[in-house]
Design an enzyme around this catalytic site. Structure first.
Site, mmCIF file in Angstrom:
data_model
loop_
_atom_site.group_PDB
_atom_site.id
_atom_site.type_symbol
_atom_site.label_atom_id
_atom_site.label_comp_id
_atom_site.label_asym_id
_atom_site.label_seq_id
_atom_site.Cartn_x
_atom_site.Cartn_y
_atom_site.Cartn_z
ATOM 1 N N GLU A 52 0.819 -1.206 0.000
ATOM 2 C CA GLU A 52 0.000 0.000 0.000
ATOM 3 C C GLU A 52 0.857 1.262 0.000
ATOM 4 O O GLU A 52 1.896 1.324 0.652
ATOM 5 C CB GLU A 52 -0.886 0.004 1.250
ATOM 6 C CG GLU A 52 -1.813 -1.195 1.276
ATOM 7 C CD GLU A 52 -2.598 -1.350 2.569
ATOM 8 O OE1 GLU A 52 -3.721 -1.856 2.495
ATOM 9 O OE2 GLU A 52 -2.089 -0.962 3.638
ATOM 10 N N CYS A 82 3.193 8.462 0.278
ATOM 11 C CA CYS A 82 3.779 7.723 1.398
ATOM 12 C C CYS A 82 3.971 6.288 0.915
ATOM 13 O O CYS A 82 3.003 5.610 0.584
ATOM 14 C CB CYS A 82 2.804 7.805 2.575
ATOM 15 S SG CYS A 82 3.316 6.869 4.008
ATOM 16 N N CYS A 124 6.538 -5.746 8.919
ATOM 17 C CA CYS A 124 7.644 -5.045 9.581
ATOM 18 C C CYS A 124 8.113 -5.893 10.744
ATOM 19 O O CYS A 124 7.320 -6.596 11.371
ATOM 20 C CB CYS A 124 7.166 -3.684 10.095
ATOM 21 S SG CYS A 124 8.487 -2.657 10.782
ATOM 22 N N CYS A 133 6.699 -2.313 16.956
ATOM 23 C CA CYS A 133 6.211 -1.176 17.749
ATOM 24 C C CYS A 133 4.774 -1.490 18.173
ATOM 25 O O CYS A 133 3.946 -1.879 17.362
ATOM 26 C CB CYS A 133 6.258 0.114 16.930
ATOM 27 S SG CYS A 133 7.925 0.566 16.417
ATOM 28 N N CYS A 187 1.456 0.144 16.495
ATOM 29 C CA CYS A 187 1.357 0.195 15.027
ATOM 30 C C CYS A 187 0.681 -1.058 14.485
ATOM 31 O O CYS A 187 1.008 -2.179 14.884
ATOM 32 C CB CYS A 187 2.759 0.339 14.441
ATOM 33 S SG CYS A 187 2.784 0.377 12.635
ATOM 34 N N CYS A 247 -1.333 7.143 9.346
ATOM 35 C CA CYS A 247 -0.104 6.575 9.891
ATOM 36 C C CYS A 247 -0.418 5.393 10.788
ATOM 37 O O CYS A 247 -1.282 5.472 11.657
ATOM 38 C CB CYS A 247 0.628 7.586 10.778
ATOM 39 S SG CYS A 247 0.995 9.122 9.990
HETATM 40 N N1 SAH Z 1 9.261 2.289 10.353
HETATM 41 C C1 SAH Z 1 9.387 3.689 10.124
HETATM 42 C C2 SAH Z 1 8.391 4.285 9.161
HETATM 43 C C3 SAH Z 1 6.945 3.817 9.199
HETATM 44 S S1 SAH Z 1 5.815 4.425 10.397
HETATM 45 C C4 SAH Z 1 9.334 4.440 11.441
HETATM 46 O O1 SAH Z 1 9.107 3.831 12.460
HETATM 47 O O2 SAH Z 1 9.573 5.639 11.439
HETATM 48 C C5 SAH Z 1 5.599 6.121 10.139
HETATM 49 C C6 SAH Z 1 5.215 6.849 11.436
HETATM 50 O O3 SAH Z 1 3.918 6.442 11.908
HETATM 51 C C7 SAH Z 1 6.179 6.558 12.568
HETATM 52 O O4 SAH Z 1 6.555 7.773 13.159
HETATM 53 C C8 SAH Z 1 5.356 5.739 13.547
HETATM 54 O O5 SAH Z 1 5.808 5.935 14.861
HETATM 55 C C9 SAH Z 1 3.973 6.282 13.304
HETATM 56 N N2 SAH Z 1 2.867 5.411 13.700
HETATM 57 C C10 SAH Z 1 2.820 4.062 13.734
HETATM 58 N N3 SAH Z 1 1.603 3.644 14.142
HETATM 59 C C11 SAH Z 1 0.867 4.751 14.355
HETATM 60 C C12 SAH Z 1 -0.496 4.974 14.752
HETATM 61 N N4 SAH Z 1 -1.316 3.959 14.987
HETATM 62 N N5 SAH Z 1 -0.918 6.244 14.843
HETATM 63 C C13 SAH Z 1 -0.090 7.277 14.552
HETATM 64 N N6 SAH Z 1 1.170 7.125 14.157
HETATM 65 C C14 SAH Z 1 1.661 5.878 14.063
#
Ligand code: SAH
Length: 364
Positions: free
Chosen positions: A98, A111, A118, A122, A125, A339
């Site tokens: 996506e 994006c 991944c 985290c 996420c 995000c």
């Molecule tokens: N792996 C990379 C890029 C992908 S995530 C990273 O961690 O930076 C892009 C952004 O979305 C990151 O800053 C992450 O912390 C944030 N993110 C992940 N899950 C989220 C959520 N449920 N709501 C808001 N931001 C989120």
């Protein structure tokens, strides 16, 4: 040697221009024809050798027999009420990846994803719940931009952010050539200042990115103590906050260059004014922009988005410390394109509630 697909066909996408031209020269293409091939791929966005009038017939037929153009197929485009579009692509091995197009008055940002799933885990996420299926190839990364440009001929996609599925610094060998293709001035033509790679904080790979690529860096900070960051971002156990910030301070950044620091706000976890103050101390003296992201919900998660007043107070505290701070407005929420919402159709989302390990109790 260029990479090949499963059927042995040579992949032309995702190979930086110097390498592609050298390969074409070795195959006997005249320099003008090699340049025309590059332009066909990335300026004209051609998907078929049959319609490449810029190439001689013999060259075209030779390439058509042995090489591959598109590696992704655009399966669906879902438009959200706010104008954001989620693009769903199909790969050769039947996986879905996506990208999200975010149009704006001054720029349009795509994006892109760098992996299927991944490995960083985290806790807040959605992509993390998939685990890592595989890395995307450079061709698959570049094709997200090529196919998006082709589908939206009237939108000038000016910016690319590596903030879709995956940890781009976990797949640098493919991400670096993909970026080289994106910023090539004879092709996709993105400005180097408009390609941003976001990482959860892989310190050695941050150094490599800055040394080997012209792209901008964004780092997901998301907590101000190792205790909380360990709990929500397991990468912190390997590269704790002090190591991360020491590395950021030592980066050979160009004059006026700033690192973007993302901070996902999770109610009751990392959104207090004490956190805002600790964040200000952590970044003190580092040329940076702070980007606050109120958490976007997904089914099965226990986290909550803070109230708007709390987000505003957090931002105001940082601004009072003279830090450049913005709030990332939620876009594409109704199509699960915001995000941290990429990776699974809502219906397939895990039923089981994920309880973050060792997290302090979240006040309700
Ligand atoms: N792996 C990379 C890029 C992908 S995530 C990273 O961690 O930076 C892009 C952004 O979305 C990151 O800053 C992450 O912390 C944030 N993110 C992940 N899950 C989220 C959520 N449920 N709501 C808001 N931001 C989120």
């Amino acid at each position: 040697m260029l990479p090949r697909d499963r059927d042995g066909r040579i992949l032309l996408k995702g190979v930086p221009r110097p390498q592609l031209l050298a390969w074409a020269g070795a195959r006997g293409l005249r320099p003008g024809q090699a340049d025309a091939l590059w332009a066909a791929l990335y300026r004209k966005l051609r998907s078929d050798f049959a319609v490449m009038p810029e190439l001689d017939r013999a060259v075209r037929d030779g390439l058509a027999a042995e090489t591959r153009l598109d590696v992704l197929r655009l399966e669906a485009v879902k438009q959200a009420a706010d104008g954001t579009s989620k693009l769903v692509f199909q790969t050769d091995d039947g996986a879905a990846i996506e990208s999200v197009l975010i149009p704006g008055p001054e720029r349009a940002t795509l994006c892109v994803s760098s992996q299927i799933g991944c490995a960083m885990n985290c806790q807040f996420c959605l992509t993390a719940t998939m685990g890592l299926a595989r890395n995307l190839s450079a061709a698959e990364i570049v094709d997200q931009l090529v196919l998006a440009r082709r589908h939206f001929p009237d939108v000038w996609i000016s910016n690319v952010v590596f903030m879709g599925m995956g940890e781009p610094l976990h797949n640098l060998d493919q991400v670096l050539p993909a970026i080289a293709c994106m910023v090539d001035d004879q092709g996709l033509g993105l400005s180097q200042r408009r390609v941003t790679v976001s990482t959860s904080g892989l310190v050695p790979q941050i150094r490599r990115l800055v040394a080997e690529s012209p792209a901008q860096l964004a780092v997901s900070v998301n907590a101000t103590t190792d205790e909380i960051r360990d709990a929500i971002m397991p990468v912190n156990r390997k590269y704790p906050l002090a190591d991360l910030f020491a590395a950021l301070r030592e980066l050979p950044l160009a004059r006026r260059a700033r690192v973007t620091l993302e901070y996902v706000l999770l109610a009751g976890v990392n959104d207090s004014l004490e956190d805002a103050e600790r964040l200000a101390e952590l970044v003190h003296g580092l040329p940076c922009k702070l980007n606050l992201i109120p958490w976007n919900p997904h089914p099965g998660s226990e986290f909550r988005r803070p109230e708007p007043e709390r987000v505003a107070a957090f931002k105001a505290h940082l601004q009072a410390r003279r830090l450049n701070t913005s709030i990332r407005t939620t876009r594409g929420d109704d199509t699960m394109a915001a995000c941290g919402q990429l990776g699974r159709a809502p219906a397939e989302a895990p039923r089981r509630t994920r309880r973050p390990h060792g997290l302090p109790v979240i006040a309700s």
